[in-house]
Design a protein around this motif. Sequence first.
Motif, PDB file in Angstrom:
ATOM      1  N   GLU A   1      -7.962 -12.516   2.455  1.00 64.06           N
ATOM      2  CA  GLU A   1      -7.172 -10.808   3.999  1.00 64.06           C
ATOM      3  C   GLU A   1      -7.454  -9.354   4.711  1.00 64.06           C
ATOM      4  O   GLU A   1      -8.622  -9.010   4.053  1.00 64.06           O
ATOM      5  CB  GLU A   1      -6.118 -10.282   2.875  1.00 64.06           C
ATOM      6  N   VAL A   2      -6.485  -9.496   5.955  1.00 60.15           N
ATOM      7  CA  VAL A   2      -7.138  -8.534   6.965  1.00 60.15           C
ATOM      8  C   VAL A   2      -6.407  -7.442   6.496  1.00 60.15           C
ATOM      9  O   VAL A   2      -5.585  -7.278   6.842  1.00 60.15           O
ATOM     10  CB  VAL A   2      -6.945  -9.624   8.100  1.00 60.15           C
ATOM     11  N   ILE A   3      -7.125  -6.643   7.615  1.00 56.74           N
ATOM     12  CA  ILE A   3      -6.324  -4.789   7.297  1.00 56.74           C
ATOM     13  C   ILE A   3      -6.239  -4.679   8.673  1.00 56.74           C
ATOM     14  O   ILE A   3      -7.207  -4.321   8.998  1.00 56.74           O
ATOM     15  CB  ILE A   3      -7.296  -4.019   6.571  1.00 56.74           C
ATOM     16  N   ASP A   4      -5.151  -4.982   9.080  1.00 60.93           N
ATOM     17  CA  ASP A   4      -4.620  -4.386  10.405  1.00 60.93           C
ATOM     18  C   ASP A   4      -3.141  -4.290  10.027  1.00 60.93           C
ATOM     19  O   ASP A   4      -2.402  -4.047   9.439  1.00 60.93           O
ATOM     20  CB  ASP A   4      -4.848  -6.248  11.236  1.00 60.93           C
ATOM     21  N   GLN A   5      -3.309  -4.637  11.306  1.00 58.94           N
ATOM     22  CA  GLN A   5      -1.563  -3.762  12.619  1.00 58.94           C
ATOM     23  C   GLN A   5      -0.138  -4.743  11.264  1.00 58.94           C
ATOM     24  O   GLN A   5       0.588  -4.111  10.277  1.00 58.94           O
ATOM     25  CB  GLN A   5      -1.208  -3.679  12.893  1.00 58.94           C
ATOM     26  N   PRO A   6      -0.610  -5.572  10.816  1.00 64.53           N
ATOM     27  CA  PRO A   6       1.009  -6.539  10.626  1.00 64.53           C
ATOM     28  C   PRO A   6       0.615  -6.234   8.195  1.00 64.53           C
ATOM     29  O   PRO A   6       1.240  -6.429   7.953  1.00 64.53           O
ATOM     30  CB  PRO A   6       1.092  -7.618  10.819  1.00 64.53           C
ATOM     31  N   PHE A   7      -0.634  -6.224   8.011  1.00 64.70           N
ATOM     32  CA  PHE A   7      -1.119  -5.973   6.586  1.00 64.70           C
ATOM     33  C   PHE A   7      -0.288  -4.284   6.526  1.00 64.70           C
ATOM     34  O   PHE A   7       0.608  -4.163   5.470  1.00 64.70           O
ATOM     35  CB  PHE A   7      -2.421  -5.328   6.420  1.00 64.70           C
ATOM     36  N   PHE A   8      -0.649  -3.042   6.740  1.00 67.70           N
ATOM     37  CA  PHE A   8       0.501  -1.852   7.008  1.00 67.70           C
ATOM     38  C   PHE A   8       1.590  -2.036   7.801  1.00 67.70           C
ATOM     39  O   PHE A   8       2.691  -1.241   6.862  1.00 67.70           O
ATOM     40  CB  PHE A   8      -0.138  -1.163   8.298  1.00 67.70           C
ATOM     41  N   GLU A   9       2.222  -2.689   8.168  1.00 69.54           N
ATOM     42  CA  GLU A   9       3.711  -3.203   8.159  1.00 69.54           C
ATOM     43  C   GLU A   9       4.436  -3.778   7.414  1.00 69.54           C
ATOM     44  O   GLU A   9       5.415  -3.348   6.852  1.00 69.54           O
ATOM     45  CB  GLU A   9       3.920  -3.971   9.570  1.00 69.54           C
ATOM     46  N   LYS A  10       3.569  -4.200   6.317  1.00 72.69           N
ATOM     47  CA  LYS A  10       3.941  -5.944   5.153  1.00 72.69           C
ATOM     48  C   LYS A  10       4.567  -4.313   3.998  1.00 72.69           C
ATOM     49  O   LYS A  10       4.875  -4.731   3.343  1.00 72.69           O
ATOM     50  CB  LYS A  10       3.655  -6.755   4.451  1.00 72.69           C
ATOM     51  N   LYS A  11       3.368  -3.852   3.792  1.00 75.47           N
ATOM     52  CA  LYS A  11       3.393  -2.759   3.478  1.00 75.47           C
ATOM     53  C   LYS A  11       4.942  -1.770   2.935  1.00 75.47           C
ATOM     54  O   LYS A  11       5.212  -1.431   2.297  1.00 75.47           O
ATOM     55  CB  LYS A  11       2.109  -2.006   2.529  1.00 75.47           C
ATOM     56  N   LEU A  12       5.169  -1.482   4.506  1.00 74.10           N
ATOM     57  CA  LEU A  12       5.557  -0.535   4.864  1.00 74.10           C
ATOM     58  C   LEU A  12       7.734  -0.632   4.973  1.00 74.10           C
ATOM     59  O   LEU A  12       7.941  -0.507   3.796  1.00 74.10           O
ATOM     60  CB  LEU A  12       5.614  -0.062   6.567  1.00 74.10           C
ATOM     61  N   LYS A  13       7.574  -2.162   4.969  1.00 70.72           N
ATOM     62  CA  LYS A  13       8.139  -2.992   5.386  1.00 70.72           C
ATOM     63  C   LYS A  13       8.969  -2.774   3.293  1.00 70.72           C
ATOM     64  O   LYS A  13      10.537  -2.485   3.133  1.00 70.72           O
ATOM     65  CB  LYS A  13       8.564  -3.824   5.853  1.00 70.72           C
TER      66      LYS A  13
END
Length: 398
Positions: free
Chosen positions: A74-86
């Motif tokens: 799993e890559v810790i990138d902007q989509p990773f953060f966006e998924k958690k926030l969503k």
Amino acid sequence: MNKIISLKVKSAHIKSLRAGVPLIKKEAIVNHNDVKVEGTIIELVDEKNKFLAKGYYGKQNKGIGWVLSREQKEVIDQPFFEKKLKTALENRRSLFNANDTTAFRVFNGEGDGIGGFTIDYFDGYYLISWYSEGIYCFKDYVLKSLSNLVDYKGLYEKKRFAEKGTYIEDDDFIGGERAEFPLIVKENGINFAIYLNESAMVGVFLDQRDVRKTIRDKYSKGKRVLNTFSYTGAFSVAAALGGAIKTTSVDLANRSKSKTIEQFSVNGIDYESHDIIVEDVFNYFKYAVRTKATFDMVILDPPSFARSKKNTFSAGKDYPDLLEKAITITEKDGIIVASSNCSTFGMEKFKSFIEKAFDQTGDKYKVLEEFGLPRDFKTIKEFKEGNYLKVVFIQKIT
């Protein structure tokens, strides 16, 4: 971001890590000196170099970082953060749709999958609180994610990662349009004046929402209420709106008086019919005993640690003595709202403090209700320290 650094976990700490504990402690890592740059992505491995988890390096309280994923690829990138926030935003949908509440938490750190920062909502404005320089390195990811997910009026931030956890003074405004202060928000129909551009504390502690509603709706009518460590008087406002005859708010900070007057005023309450006292709470207890003052309800919500010129208070050590003082000035059949946000002990220990205090006074009591964090302050069972709030409504029955 920086290159990924591998950190070896000591065998004694592998079990808890595998069980889901998200906080990475310095004492758990063999080669913790290998990483020095905050925000570095780290992989945790066992003594045979087998992958355990990945996260980031960021010194905060008792830890040096947080686990973000148990998946090596799993890559810790902007989509990773966006998924958690969503996911977090979707979990608060009912609060966004509530007509009588416009202030609540939308992202609660490790409870929502990324330790080290929180996001609070205030009537269209979002406030991000950063608790380590490490997580602050991911600021752009968080801001882009928010921009993709919500239509906000404005964004503010609090950088709370200076030495000893103190607040770093800054402008605080980071995007959108600036709010006009005070910003008036609602919580279960109660108005609160909020300042996102001042100190680390904005005017009300959102984690006490359910407690304030309960004080207003069930316990205040016809009561004389003492609110200690009152800050901006939020509990006093709730009690007054619930029909309290009179409230007395006591806090050592000079600003507490003007802030409490403001909170009464934005709710249409005549503050002059209530007492707002700038005084050391411990001195006020002595005064109350000396003048034989008693109350039908006493609210105790001290900070985990407090120091004045003559007194030092540590919740883990001194809460029973504080509660004993409150019992002494509480009327028979009166209510004590005992609260603590100290993360070093749980509800069971807190109840032992209550039992000890009543043993000291010789009075009997009955537990009426218990509260922890409201649903928007999401926690995980693997990190008990995150579930810090303990509130017990106690009736003095002798």
